[in-house]
Design a protein around this motif. Structure first.
Motif, mmCIF file in Angstrom:
data_model
loop_
_atom_site.group_PDB
_atom_site.id
_atom_site.type_symbol
_atom_site.label_atom_id
_atom_site.label_comp_id
_atom_site.label_asym_id
_atom_site.label_seq_id
_atom_site.Cartn_x
_atom_site.Cartn_y
_atom_site.Cartn_z
ATOM 1 N N ASN A 56 54.842 43.448 44.003
ATOM 2 C CA ASN A 56 55.994 43.890 43.263
ATOM 3 C C ASN A 56 55.986 44.262 41.854
ATOM 4 O O ASN A 56 56.548 45.193 41.215
ATOM 5 N N PHE A 57 54.989 43.522 41.008
ATOM 6 C CA PHE A 57 54.552 43.914 39.771
ATOM 7 C C PHE A 57 54.002 45.179 39.758
ATOM 8 O O PHE A 57 54.417 46.128 38.907
ATOM 9 N N LYS A 58 53.333 45.572 40.753
ATOM 10 C CA LYS A 58 52.492 46.853 40.825
ATOM 11 C C LYS A 58 53.670 47.992 40.997
ATOM 12 O O LYS A 58 53.646 48.995 40.328
ATOM 13 N N SER A 59 54.592 47.748 41.720
ATOM 14 C CA SER A 59 55.650 48.578 42.063
ATOM 15 C C SER A 59 56.628 48.901 40.944
ATOM 16 O O SER A 59 56.958 49.908 40.435
ATOM 17 N N TYR A 60 56.953 47.687 40.197
ATOM 18 C CA TYR A 60 58.034 48.046 39.151
ATOM 19 C C TYR A 60 57.151 48.602 38.085
ATOM 20 O O TYR A 60 57.885 49.069 37.001
ATOM 21 N N GLY A 61 55.976 48.254 37.718
ATOM 22 C CA GLY A 61 55.259 48.738 36.705
ATOM 23 C C GLY A 61 54.351 49.736 36.647
ATOM 24 O O GLY A 61 53.413 50.163 36.082
ATOM 25 N N ARG A 62 54.709 50.741 37.850
ATOM 26 C CA ARG A 62 53.699 51.706 38.103
ATOM 27 C C ARG A 62 53.595 52.813 37.113
ATOM 28 O O ARG A 62 52.725 53.609 37.345
ATOM 29 N N PHE A 63 54.754 53.018 36.252
ATOM 30 C CA PHE A 63 54.616 54.186 35.158
ATOM 31 C C PHE A 63 54.148 53.317 33.987
ATOM 32 O O PHE A 63 54.321 54.128 32.870
ATOM 33 N N LEU A 64 53.440 52.175 33.970
ATOM 34 C CA LEU A 64 53.076 51.566 32.764
ATOM 35 C C LEU A 64 51.566 51.120 32.850
ATOM 36 O O LEU A 64 51.348 50.807 34.118
ATOM 37 N N ASN A 65 50.931 51.319 32.071
ATOM 38 C CA ASN A 65 49.446 50.936 31.975
ATOM 39 C C ASN A 65 49.400 49.333 31.742
ATOM 40 O O ASN A 65 48.931 48.929 30.616
ATOM 41 N N LEU A 66 49.655 48.305 32.759
ATOM 42 C CA LEU A 66 49.564 47.030 32.672
ATOM 43 C C LEU A 66 48.737 46.658 33.846
ATOM 44 O O LEU A 66 48.760 47.121 35.079
ATOM 45 N N ARG A 67 47.999 45.494 33.621
ATOM 46 C CA ARG A 67 46.927 44.869 34.538
ATOM 47 C C ARG A 67 47.304 43.575 34.889
ATOM 48 O O ARG A 67 47.713 42.891 34.271
ATOM 49 N N SER A 68 47.201 43.487 36.314
ATOM 50 C CA SER A 68 47.383 42.095 36.632
ATOM 51 C C SER A 68 46.351 41.654 37.615
ATOM 52 O O SER A 68 45.495 42.313 38.008
ATOM 53 N N GLY A 69 46.187 40.205 37.814
ATOM 54 C CA GLY A 69 45.401 39.752 38.797
ATOM 55 C C GLY A 69 45.815 38.656 39.718
ATOM 56 O O GLY A 69 46.844 38.031 39.077
ATOM 57 N N VAL A 70 45.449 38.507 40.736
ATOM 58 C CA VAL A 70 46.112 37.179 41.698
ATOM 59 C C VAL A 70 44.698 36.166 42.003
ATOM 60 O O VAL A 70 43.614 36.664 42.137
ATOM 61 N N ILE A 71 44.897 34.916 41.610
ATOM 62 C CA ILE A 71 43.984 34.126 41.878
ATOM 63 C C ILE A 71 44.459 32.925 42.794
ATOM 64 O O ILE A 71 45.669 32.183 42.470
ATOM 65 N N VAL A 72 43.856 33.020 43.901
ATOM 66 C CA VAL A 72 44.344 32.129 45.096
ATOM 67 C C VAL A 72 43.161 31.548 45.895
ATOM 68 O O VAL A 72 41.942 32.225 45.693
ATOM 69 N N GLY A 73 43.332 30.584 46.447
ATOM 70 C CA GLY A 73 42.433 30.189 47.466
ATOM 71 C C GLY A 73 41.989 30.823 48.736
ATOM 72 O O GLY A 73 42.816 31.698 48.984
ATOM 73 N N GLY A 74 40.961 30.200 49.519
ATOM 74 C CA GLY A 74 40.729 31.036 50.680
ATOM 75 C C GLY A 74 39.976 32.220 50.789
ATOM 76 O O GLY A 74 39.832 32.778 51.869
ATOM 77 N N VAL A 75 39.808 32.758 49.618
ATOM 78 C CA VAL A 75 38.708 33.967 49.459
ATOM 79 C C VAL A 75 37.746 33.671 48.475
ATOM 80 O O VAL A 75 37.729 32.639 47.515
ATOM 81 N N SER A 76 36.634 34.649 48.435
ATOM 82 C CA SER A 76 35.455 34.362 47.504
ATOM 83 C C SER A 76 36.123 34.237 45.962
ATOM 84 O O SER A 76 37.068 35.207 45.725
ATOM 85 N N GLN A 77 35.597 33.650 45.079
ATOM 86 C CA GLN A 77 36.197 33.528 43.674
ATOM 87 C C GLN A 77 35.412 34.406 42.825
ATOM 88 O O GLN A 77 35.782 34.713 41.559
#
Length: 433
Positions: A94-115
């Motif tokens: 949702n963040f990527k969709s709402y901010g698609r016309f702005l140069n903002l960076r996001s990241g996701v930190i969750v378990g179950g995958v390589s860190q």
């Protein structure tokens, strides 16, 4: 009211138009101006009310205005804590969709995958970090996550994080944040622990309550089946012969119960997959993708994994096990009947779950209509509710490739209190036309 009246900047309005958002929901209408003013906020809102956009849209705007001042390596400008991987990924999308016309960076930190990839993303810095508490604590302990620059904190689905035992992790994370920050707190329910947490974390907050927890969506048709444990699987298979149930989200109480139910449905030639905490992230995402695309007809989920599952036009939710927390029932059935559509919630109730049913009906202030005319009514018992037509019934044989009770791995008690399959006449699984 239109989104333009909420004083959102043109790039966000363009993104909303791309998403076909025409007017704000009540929680968006009330929350967005307050967040833009820098106020702390407490929102009590159930799923399907649009709360994710209620906090993401103003956060995107605030971050875009101050981007040049605070960006840099290792800098995390805002943090969203959420209970499950699915919900974290949904918020990120949702963040990527709402901010698609702005140069903002996001990241996701969750378990179950390589860190490893997460370590690299944290090193580069980001405008918004969305994280589950457990993995974030791990990376903090290893020195990869620096929270000293966080300006905005969001606690989403806070009640579920408490239910999952994340309270200590939450407090450890919050202790590493700047004291001077903006805090947004969202919860679907209002237990005493939540009230205490709100009082300790928020400063003079704006309080918004949308759809009281005791209410259920008016468009959701609810129905209840009294059934013995060993017959639940047979009843579910029987119901799923209805072609009107194109797909359904089925809730079980345990992870093992979810896996057993999937095996039983699969043997009955009903496509099903399970999604729960023991599944890998890739497996969970694949199951959710298959369900959304119609490859899998039935998605079996535990409550923890179901947080963050956002499926448009989901017509049926089935409670294979009633939850022991009444508010959870409200949250479960809220997965259907979203965005103005109708929905159907079907619940199974075994003898041991009758106290849970009473708590649910007390909370929602409604007697759930009982369907008495079905092949597997509850066995006679002194405490069986009067609403049930008590018929002693038994399902034997394994003519459909599944063993009675396989979906629940439990025995039944007959009217004499003996466990096992009663010796009455067997009832065949009927196929509805």
């Amino acid at each position: 009211m239109a989104f333009e009246q909420l004083k959102l900047i043109p790039p966000i309005l363009r993104a909303l138009a791309k998403e076909n958002y025409t007017k704000p929901t009540p929680i968006q209408e009330q929350a967005i101006p307050s967040v833009l003013e820098g106020r702390d906020l407490f929102g009590c809102a159930q799923t399907g009310t649009g709360k994710t956009a209620a906090f993401l849209l103003p956060i995107i705007q605030l971050l875009s205005k101050q981007q040049e001042q605070t960006s840099g390596k290792h800098v995390i400008r805002s943090l969203i804590l959420t209970p499950t991987r699915e919900l974290a990924i949904q918020i990120s999308d949702n963040f990527k969709s709402y901010g698609r016309f702005l140069n903002l960076r996001s990241g996701v930190i969750v378990g179950g995958v390589s860190q490893k990839a997460q370590e690299q993303a944290l090193e580069q810095g980001m405008d918004l970090l969305i994280a589950t508490p457990g993995r974030l604590i791990d990376l903090m302990n290893q020195g990869f996550a620096d929270l000293r620059h966080v300006q905005i904190l969001v606690l989403d689905e806070a009640d579920r994080m408490l239910d999952m035992g994340f309270i200590h992790d939450m407090r450890r994370i919050i202790a590493k944040l700047p004291v001077k920050r903006q805090t947004l707190f969202f919860s679907a329910t209002m237990p005493l622990e939540i009230t205490s947490l709100v009082d300790s974390l928020l400063t003079n907050p704006v309080k918004i309550e949308i759809t009281p927890v005791s209410s259920t969506a008016e468009r959701i048709k609810q129905t209840l089946y009294f059934v013995d444990k060993p017959n639940k699987l047979w009843l579910l298979i029987d119901l799923l012969q209805e072609k009107s149930i194109e797909s359904a989200l089925v809730f079980t109480r345990t992870k093992h119960g979810a896996d057993r139910l999937v095996r039983g449905l699969t043997k009955a030639q009903i496509t099903a997959q399970a999604i729960h905490g023991d599944k890998s992230q890739n497996s969970r995402q694949a199951a959710l993708k298959n369900f959304k695309q119609g490859v899998t007809r039935i998605l079996v989920a535990t409550d923890i994994a179901a947080r963050g599952i956002d499926i448009e036009e989901l017509s049926h939710v089935i409670n294979y096990n009633l939850p022991n927390i009444p508010e959870t029932y409200v949250h479960r059935i809220g997965r259907t009947g979203r965005a103005g559509l109708s929905g159907i919630a079907i619940s199974f109730c075994e003898y041991e779950e009758i106290p849970y049913l009473k708590d649910i009906e007390k909370l929602i202030k409604l007697k759930i209509p009982v369907t008495e005319d079905h092949p597997y009514p509850m066995t006679i018992n002194e405490s069986t509710p009067n609403a049930v037509s008590v018929i002693k019934t038994s399902v034997t044989s394994s003519e459909h490739g599944v063993t009675p009770g396989q979906g629940d791995n439990s025995t039944r008690s007959d009217s004499t209190g003996r466990k096992g399959t009663s010796e009455g006449s067997s009832r065949r699984w009927r196929r509805r036309s």
